[in-house]
Write a protein that holds these residues in place. Sequence first.
Motif, short mmCIF file in Angstrom:
data_model
loop_
_atom_site.label_atom_id
_atom_site.label_comp_id
_atom_site.label_asym_id
_atom_site.label_seq_id
_atom_site.Cartn_x
_atom_site.Cartn_y
_atom_site.Cartn_z
N ALA A 7 0.75 -1.17 -0.09
CA ALA A 7 -0.21 -0.02 0.14
C ALA A 7 0.94 1.22 0.04
O ALA A 7 1.79 1.49 0.95
CB ALA A 7 -1.04 -0.07 1.27
N LEU A 8 0.88 2.11 -0.95
CA LEU A 8 1.57 3.06 -1.06
C LEU A 8 0.92 4.44 -0.12
O LEU A 8 -0.28 4.36 -0.13
CB LEU A 8 1.58 3.72 -2.58
CG LEU A 8 1.99 2.83 -3.57
CD1 LEU A 8 2.09 3.51 -4.94
CD2 LEU A 8 3.66 2.69 -3.24
N PRO A 9 1.88 4.92 0.67
CA PRO A 9 1.45 5.99 1.59
C PRO A 9 0.59 6.99 0.74
O PRO A 9 1.43 7.53 -0.17
CB PRO A 9 2.39 6.47 2.27
CG PRO A 9 3.75 6.01 1.47
CD PRO A 9 3.24 4.90 0.71
N ALA A 10 -0.43 7.72 1.35
CA ALA A 10 -0.65 8.78 0.79
C ALA A 10 0.03 10.10 0.66
O ALA A 10 0.37 10.31 1.83
CB ALA A 10 -2.27 9.30 1.13
N ALA A 11 0.37 10.63 -0.34
CA ALA A 11 1.14 11.87 -0.54
C ALA A 11 0.24 12.87 0.27
O ALA A 11 -0.85 13.18 0.09
CB ALA A 11 1.46 12.30 -1.64
#
Length: 194
Positions: A160-164
């Motif tokens: 899961a890519l961290p939310a920018a």
Amino acid sequence: MLCRMHLAPFASSSLASRLGTVRTLWPHAETIFTELQQEMARARQFMSSFEQLLSSQAANAVERAPSTSAAPTQGSGEGFSICQDVKNFAPEELSVKVVGRKVVLVGQKETQSTDEKGSFSYKYEALKREWDVPEEVDAEALTCSLTKEGQLRIEAPRLALPAAPERNVPIQVSPAAPQLGAASEEGASGKAKA
């Protein structure tokens, strides 16, 4: 005794016309190259038939082999998923490990039997498969499940890519550069005045 004239082809056509037909010990170059081309064509034909034979035997071997192939199913958003046929092995005979960015499946099975005549037989089966886990997959969240049909499914979700975080990007304004058309007109009018 052979003279030099018998060993080499004639260099002069006038000499050949005076002596008539002369036989040499060396065949003509065209004859040698024609025979060589024929041999090469036969070799090519043999190699192509041999290749066809090997490919047909390989296809037959694949058809006869038990289904132990893995079918990686990777799609957008699905992560990492492998399905391996392990119906010859019991769950306690299988081991799945994560080594770095690789998934290693090992299966070992030993069978001992004695028939009515007292003959003893021993059978050892081994299975080892390795798969590379892509960088975008969470190898720590890897799971395994075994179906009743003997299919081992190894899965891991995508990372899961961290939310920018939201941020404003400032706009830099550069000083206005003189336009090329205006500069050339000024230069031309300055020459005219001089």
